[in-house]
Enzyme design. Structure first.
Site, mmCIF file in Angstrom:
data_model
loop_
_atom_site.group_PDB
_atom_site.id
_atom_site.type_symbol
_atom_site.label_atom_id
_atom_site.label_comp_id
_atom_site.label_asym_id
_atom_site.label_seq_id
_atom_site.Cartn_x
_atom_site.Cartn_y
_atom_site.Cartn_z
ATOM 1 N N GLU A 26 0.798 -1.209 0.000
ATOM 2 C CA GLU A 26 0.000 0.000 0.000
ATOM 3 C C GLU A 26 0.843 1.276 0.000
ATOM 4 O O GLU A 26 0.534 2.233 -0.691
ATOM 5 C CB GLU A 26 -0.919 -0.002 1.216
ATOM 6 C CG GLU A 26 -2.058 0.957 1.030
ATOM 7 C CD GLU A 26 -2.777 1.226 2.336
ATOM 8 O OE1 GLU A 26 -2.572 0.453 3.287
ATOM 9 O OE2 GLU A 26 -3.523 2.209 2.384
ATOM 10 N N ASP A 27 1.916 1.269 0.776
ATOM 11 C CA ASP A 27 2.644 2.521 0.998
ATOM 12 C C ASP A 27 3.984 2.651 0.274
ATOM 13 O O ASP A 27 4.607 3.698 0.317
ATOM 14 C CB ASP A 27 2.920 2.718 2.500
ATOM 15 C CG ASP A 27 1.632 2.845 3.294
ATOM 16 O OD1 ASP A 27 0.604 3.143 2.666
ATOM 17 O OD2 ASP A 27 1.660 2.639 4.511
#
Ligand code: MN
Length: 738
Positions: free
Chosen positions: A90-91
């Site tokens: 996600e990051d």
């Protein structure tokens, strides 16, 4: 690790060594350790340039989540590795394909699930309900996804202090609304309790502080009471040769808070602030006998309350909880709850599902239970066409429900949520039986469909082929299975009716020489502002739609075109928000500062459901028709508003000084004496300078109950009033009602 500074490295390695220590019993081979190290190195590298709000290197967060997974939930190497990796896709630049190549299919699936949920719970997305549904859809894939997500949330709650105030409120509400119930349902009692306590701490810091301090202060008295209470039991237990430990466990801050609020009692009046827990170190085959033996010893000394015996050993709750509870009268005249369970049961009660994996015998039994729960949920999600918010309500019903045990005519045991009716039971047996149900016999006596079942009832369902589901049934069924089924059937009926509407529409189209195509119909839906064709046709069939309006949008060539600015639903809502804000802009507000300081001051009204006054913690909520309303953060409606319509929540605080007066209601009770009314009125008018709006007192046999409506400046003013009221002789309780 080469890209980290020396001081960061120190912090990170310390955290990592802590994780290794905590996961020792789950790392049985050198491969396990190497596997975890690989995940750690990979994640540390991926997150190298990131920091948390608190300033620590980001990787400390995945390490902490992994540690919670293993230490507090009891998960093994795969979950530890996946927890370490949980934020990478996600990051950072890491992709799911990378995870699959470097770690494997299983890890990819889990990380995928976590990323999806995380996207679904993005703080900026608005539709929490729909997101929640998405999250539930991932449930059947791998339960570990949910466990890791809960660990993630727990760590975020523990470190919530470094977030902005409005985010704190939102995250705390969401935690109460979804995560705590989910932890409860999975049997993670320790996690659930901590989530609730932390949420309360951020939502209502004052109430939280007050209860915590009182708990700490009363600790010694409690300890003394417990030791007196258990001393005769100990003597007797020692004679039996059973091995055991005794604990006196205080209730959680949140549960005490709830009790105070719901039962309207003071902290001092709560009699069951704690439970005595006797934990036996029994052999598996002796568990049940040993527990009942202890029960028999307890009741030799103390008189049990027959209504409060709970045998969750013979029939465990569906989240796996096993324990024997009894409430007995202590020599000081207080009821005391005593919980008897074995070490295994205790660990399952605290750590839930994950702990079962340690105990082979019960693993299978529990997996079956868990599977059947997952299946129920899956049924619910997949068959559900109804409103998502409805769905959440139905679902939450299932998460928190207390259970009853009832029997079929053949003596087969069925577990149902508390307050289930005969009709719920029918649907529990089979959808067809439910739909055709016309009545039931409970313990051989004829009862209506809405009859409330209690544990031990034997239920026989009576059906008829002429029966069909009724809308009114929704008023009394409580299981989501029944609700979904009924709604589904009603929808079927609606479908048939709407077929007739469709025919009407077709005729109208051909009269106007418009082609009946999907495209044209959807243009029409836009114009009439309907979401589904089904609904639209249904309303046509019922004659509720003025079809003559179609003429207005006919375009050449038999095609319709309705012009209106498009855009995603969310964007529409956001513009709406901005428009409403600007339309209120300019006017100066009197007591409240809304939003960031940069935001133009706007108008607001004080919500009537909780009537906040200066000093209360508040937030602004943007309504569609009535502008901004100010609610208290502990308003009963707040949790729902904040977690479902986060994008409409505005930060709000009181301006420090105001001369305005606000209306409050104070309820009081007491024993009638001469002149109470006089002391009351003279108190509030003369000594406190408070405007009374109304004063009502009902007296009944010496006992009275009254309500005072008055105008005050702020909470300090109000508390002063309440304290002085408490001082009047004869008045026993004083409570703010709004
Ligand atoms: Mn995270």
């Amino acid at each position: 690790m080469k890209d980290y500074s020396e001081s960061d490295k120190k912090i990170i390695l310390k955290a990592y060594r802590g994780l290794l220590r905590a996961s020792k019993k789950f790392r049985t081979t050198p491969e396990d350790t190497a596997y975890i190290r690989k995940a750690f190195n990979y994640s540390a590298d991926a997150h190298k340039s990131m920091r948390r709000k608190s300033g620590e290197p980001y990787i400390t967060h995945p390490i902490a989540v992994a540690r919670i997974c293993t230490e507090e939930i009891g998960l093994g190497a795969t979950s530890i590795a996946c927890a370490l990796l949980h934020d990478t896709v996600e990051d950072t630049d890491v992709t799911l394909e990378d995870i699959e190549t470097i770690f494997g299919r299983r890890e990819k699936r889990i990380i995928d699930g976590l990323t999806k949920i995380s996207g679904a719970f993005d703080l900026t997305t608005s539709d929490q309900a729909e997101n929640f549904r998405k999250m539930i859809l991932t449930l059947p894939d791998d339960v570990r996804v949910i466990f890791i997500k809960l660990a993630d949330r727990l760590h975020n709650m523990r470190t919530l202090g470094s977030m902005r105030k409005d985010k704190q409120l939102k995250i705390a509400s969401e935690t109460l609304f979804l995560y705590a119930p989910l932890a409860h349902r999975l049997g993670l009692n320790a996690v659930k309790t901590e989530l609730e306590d932390l949420a309360l701490k951020f939502k209502e810091p004052e109430a939280y502080e007050e209860i915590s301090i009182k708990l700490r202060k009363s600790q010694e008295i409690r300890a003394r009471f417990i030791s007196q209470f258990i001393s005769p039991l100990k003597k007797e237990l020692d004679k039996t040769g059973l091995e055991y430990t005794i604990k006196g466990r205080p209730k959680s801050v949140y549960s005490i808070y709830n009790k105070i609020k719901k039962k309207k009692v003071t902290f001092e009046e709560i009699y069951d602030l704690f439970a005595v827990r006797i934990i036996l170190h029994s052999k598996p085959e002796d568990e049940k006998t040993d527990c009942w033996r202890v029960y028999s010893i307890i009741t030799d000394f103390y008189r049990p309350n027959p209504d409060r015996l709970r045998d969750w050993i013979t029939s465990p709750r569906s989240n796996g909880y096993e324990s024997l509870h009894t409430t007995v009268m202590s020599p000081t005249g207080k009821w005391v709850e005593v919980q008897v369970r074995t070490e295994r049961m205790d660990e399952i009660a605290e750590k839930g599902m994950a702990a079962h994996w340690k105990y082979k015998d019960s693993k299978k039994k529990l997996e079956n239970k868990f599977d059947s729960w997952i299946n129920k949920i899956r049924d619910l999600v997949e068959n559900n066409e109804t409103d998502t918010l409805d769905f959440i309500d139905d679902f939450k019903l299932n998460l928190y429900a207390e259970e009853i045990y009832v029997f079929t005519p053949n003596g087969e045991l069925r577990t149902l949520p508390k307050d289930s009716t005969a009709l719920d039971f029918a649907f529990e047996i089979h959808g067809d039986i439910g739909r055709k149900c016309i009545g039931a016999k409970v313990n051989h006596k004829l009862v209506p469909l809405s009859y409330n079942l209690t544990s031990g009832d034997q239920v026989e369902i009576i059906t008829s082929n002429k029966q069909s589901p009724k809308e009114a049934w929704l008023d009394f069924v409580v299981t989501s299975k029944a609700r979904t089924n009924i709604k589904q059937s009603l929808k079927e009926e609606q479908k048939q009716i709407s077929e007739m509407g469709k025919e009407t529409l077709k005729r109208k189209f051909s009269a106007l020489k418009v082609n009946y195509t999907d495209k044209n119909v959807s243009e029409l839906l836009k114009m009439y502002e309907f979401k589904t064709q089904l609904d639209f046709n249904f309303q046509i069939a019922k004659g509720k739609i003025d079809l003559s309006k179609i003429k207005n949008i006919v375009v050449k060539g038999g095609n319709l075109k309705f012009e209106k600015t498009k855009g995603k639903e969310k964007e529409r809502k956001m513009t709406e928000v901005r428009e409403i804000i600007s339309s209120f802009g300019g006017k100066s507000s009197e007591s409240i500062i809304l939003g960031d300081d940069s935001l133009k001051q706007v108008d607001y009204t004080i919500s009537r459901c909780c009537s906040p006054i200066p000093g209360d913690e508040v937030f602004g909520f943007l309504t569609i028709n009535e502008g901004i309303k100010i609610h208290r953060t502990n308003c009963p409606n707040a949790v729902q508003l904040m977690s479902n319509y986060a994008y409409r929540v505005l930060k709000a605080k009181w301006k420090s000084q105001t001369d305005k007066e606000f209306s409050v209601g104070v309820e009081f009770t007491g024993i009638d004496g001469m002149g109470i009314l006089h002391s009351l009125t003279s108190l509030v008018t003369s000594s406190l300078n408070i405007n009374i709006k109304s004063l009502n007192i009902d007296s009944d046999d010496g006992y009275f109950k009254g309500e005072l409506k008055a105008l005050v400046h702020d909470t300090v003013h109000l508390e002063d009033l309440m304290r002085k009221m408490e001082g009047i002789e004869g008045i026993k309780t004083v409570e703010r009602v709004y």
